[in-house]
Scaffold this active site. Structure first.
Site, PDB file in Angstrom:
ATOM      1  N   HIS A   1     -22.654 -15.650 -12.774  1.00 26.85           N
ATOM      2  CA  HIS A   1     -23.728 -16.272 -12.057  1.00 26.85           C
ATOM      3  C   HIS A   1     -23.474 -15.856 -10.416  1.00 26.85           C
ATOM      4  O   HIS A   1     -22.383 -15.808 -10.065  1.00 26.85           O
ATOM      5  CB  HIS A   1     -24.179 -17.499 -12.202  1.00 26.85           C
ATOM      6  CG  HIS A   1     -24.333 -17.790 -13.548  1.00 26.85           C
ATOM      7  ND1 HIS A   1     -24.256 -19.167 -14.101  1.00 26.85           N
ATOM      8  CD2 HIS A   1     -24.910 -17.081 -14.425  1.00 26.85           C
ATOM      9  CE1 HIS A   1     -24.826 -19.049 -15.479  1.00 26.85           C
ATOM     10  NE2 HIS A   1     -25.131 -17.914 -15.733  1.00 26.85           N
ATOM     11  N   THR A   2     -24.548 -15.917  -9.562  1.00 27.65           N
ATOM     12  CA  THR A   2     -24.387 -15.910  -8.380  1.00 27.65           C
ATOM     13  C   THR A   2     -23.550 -17.237  -7.584  1.00 27.65           C
ATOM     14  O   THR A   2     -23.956 -18.113  -7.962  1.00 27.65           O
ATOM     15  CB  THR A   2     -25.754 -16.002  -7.313  1.00 27.65           C
ATOM     16  OG1 THR A   2     -26.656 -14.962  -8.186  1.00 27.65           O
ATOM     17  CG2 THR A   2     -25.594 -15.706  -6.095  1.00 27.65           C
ATOM     18  N   GLN A   3     -22.364 -16.594  -7.255  1.00 30.97           N
ATOM     19  CA  GLN A   3     -21.639 -17.851  -6.670  1.00 30.97           C
ATOM     20  C   GLN A   3     -21.800 -18.118  -4.994  1.00 30.97           C
ATOM     21  O   GLN A   3     -21.461 -18.988  -4.445  1.00 30.97           O
ATOM     22  CB  GLN A   3     -20.063 -17.656  -6.941  1.00 30.97           C
ATOM     23  CG  GLN A   3     -19.775 -17.596  -8.465  1.00 30.97           C
ATOM     24  CD  GLN A   3     -20.296 -19.021  -9.011  1.00 30.97           C
ATOM     25  OE1 GLN A   3     -19.765 -19.939  -8.687  1.00 30.97           O
ATOM     26  NE2 GLN A   3     -20.782 -18.722 -10.326  1.00 30.97           N
TER      27      GLN A   3
END
Lengths: 260, 260
Positions: free
Chosen positions: B32-34
């Protein structure tokens, strides 16, 4: 059988499978919570309950807005709140607070549609606890206070922790300035550390008994608690929103607080 | 067909050769977008008598690299609202696609209702809150400008956590530090907002963007500005910061060219 590879054909037919990897579990660096500051306060009386909160919303040292309410009417009209008889205050992570408020509001409305009578505060209190506990392992990061009138028409106040533990109390402060307001309330509402003068020898004095306070006194206590909290806590200020439940409905008052 | 059901339907190694199993990963982390990659900086907006003005520069940065210098970060929705995006640009484009599909559906519908800015803000904040609750956030902070159901000017914000707030002047990112104090000084109270003209609001935003261009290292001197009023939406996407004066830079000591 066509053999596309140069490998010698074997008796056992092989297939390709995904190999389990030993990739380390990566830690999420995304933190799904924030603290929007502010404080709420609830006090119950013999025939009313008051729920109040400041209207400042913060993110760190920034003020997001000077008017973001923390006290909501539950089960009333969406726009005006008309017809509501229960109040909910939420302080902590505002997005969770909003989500919790909307869920409880839907529950109270569905109860009325399905049973043809309004939900009692006691039932609503138990339901709110269940809603919070359902998210025990990814909690709504809020301190909730629920207020209304009980079956006998007495002021009822229920206070919660983020995972749904709850109890009925006379008075409770929550949020960032709770530690500043709660001792003041202990002393002024529950008369803690107050004794009847001349009622005994030395330290064996008789403690002053706590009893429900009149509405005017309670409203003044709420204002005093907030004006003092504003002086000592940077996340509290801008405005004080106060809601009072009585048998004739819910009254809302707004007082300005210091904006510094 | 053999008696290993898990092998059914898989390519046989003796025909197709062994497949590189690293392409078959089903385990391992789901990413996921971190953290955001290509980002837009501040969006600033202010209400005035009869509408809302909103502005953002045309830069999409890749870290400290000024990567794309012609990116439109203000998006028109129908004839009713403008949305300003800061944060991840690919997530902005994803949200843009969501809005596009809603817009198309509304235009093909027969009910004739169109979403106003308030409805749009509610929708977007729910999308953002849902995604943060799935630990897969859309890395944006957005401002929604337009009108509410009573045709009153509307300005509200929503961020990647789903936190929402509304105020007469709002700014995201660096603008929250640099632009909001300027706007609060120019329009200190509700009354000054209600008497402010469109020209005053636009001039204020241009001033804010100039200060941001001076001090925000991730900003650009090319910007877009939109005005939403009764007359409709005027949006200008190729503005240039005029009348720059870097004289103040001479006096800065302690870092940069002049160390002592």
């Amino acid at each position: 059988m066509t053999i596309l590879t140069g490998q010698p054909p074997s008796e056992a037919i092989g297939y390709s499978f995904a190999k389990a990897t030993s990739a380390p579990v990566r830690e999420h660096s995304f933190y799904p919570y924030t603290d929007n500051g502010g404080s709420t306060l609830g006090i119950s009386g013999s025939d009313f309950a008051i729920l109040a909160g400041d209207t400042r919303s913060v993110a760190g040292y920034n003020i997001n807005s000077r008017y973001v309410p923390k006290v909501f009417k539950i089960g009333g009209d969406d726009e005006t709140g008309e017809g509501a008889h229960i109040l909910l205050s939420v302080v902590g992570f505002a997005a969770d607070g909003q989500a919790l408020k909307e869920r409880l509001d839907a529950v109270v409305k569905m109860y009325k549609y399905q049973h043809g009578k309004s939900m009692s505060v006691r039932a609503c209190a138990q339901r709110l606890s269940t809603i919070l506990y359902q998210k025990r392992f990814f909690p709504y990061y809020v301190h909730a206070i629920l207020a209304g009138l009980d079956e006998d028409g007495k002021g009822a106040l229920y206070t919660y922790d983020p995972v749904g533990s709850y109890e009925r109390e006379q008075c409770r402060a929550a949020g960032s300035a709770a530690s500043l307001m709660m001792p003041f309330l202990d002393n002024q509402v529950n008369f803690k550390n107050q004794y009847i003068p001349g009622s005994g020898e030395g330290h064996a004095l008789e403690p002053k008994k706590a009893e429900p306070l009149p509405r005017k006194t309670v409203e003044q206590l709420v204002r005093d608690a907030f004006t003092s909290a504003v002086e000592r806590h940077i996340e509290v200020g801008d405005g004080l929103q106060m809601m009072v439940v009585t048998k004739s409905g819910i009254e809302e008052v707004y007082y300005g607080l210091k904006q510094d | 067909m053999n008696h290993f059901p898990e092998a059914w339907g898989r390519p046989r190694d003796d025909i197709y050769g062994p497949y590189n199993p690293s392409y078959l990963q089903t385990t391992g982390p789901k990413t996921h977008t971190q953290s955001p990659a290509v980002t837009g900086t501040s969006v600033v907006a202010v209400k005035f008598n009869g509408g809302v003005a909103i502005a953002a520069d045309n830069l999409a940065s890749y870290g400290s690299l000024a990567r794309f210098t012609d990116v439109k970060r203000l998006r028109k929705f129908g004839e009713s609202a403008v949305i300003g995006f800061s944060g991840d640009v690919s997530d902005m484009q994803h949200i843009d696609r969501l809005l596009e599909s809603i817009d198309i559906r509304e235009n093909y519908s027969t009910h004739g209702n169109t979403m106003n800015a308030k409805n749009l803000h509610t929708y977007l904040s729910k999308v953002l809150y849902k995604r943060r609750s799935e630990f897969n956030p859309l890395w944006n902070h957005i401002l929604v400008a337009g009108f509410d159901e009573n045709k009153k000017p509307f300005l509200s914000s929503a961020d990647l956590l789903g936190t929402t707030f509304s105020a007469p002047h709002l700014a995201t990112g660096f603008g929250a530090h640099l632009a909001v104090p300027i706007l609060r000084r120019l329009f200190p109270d509700e009354e000054s907002i209600e008497t402010a003209s469109k020209e005053q609001a636009v001039a204020a935003l241009r001033e804010c963007l100039k200060v941001l261009w001076y001090r925000d290292a991730r900003s650009l001197d090319k910007y877009s500005i939109a005005v939403i009023s009764e007359a409709g939406i005027e949006i200008e996407e190729d503005q240039q910061i005029e009348a720059q004066s870097w004289a103040f830079a001479e006096a800065i000591k302690g870092y940069g060219a002049q160390v002592n």
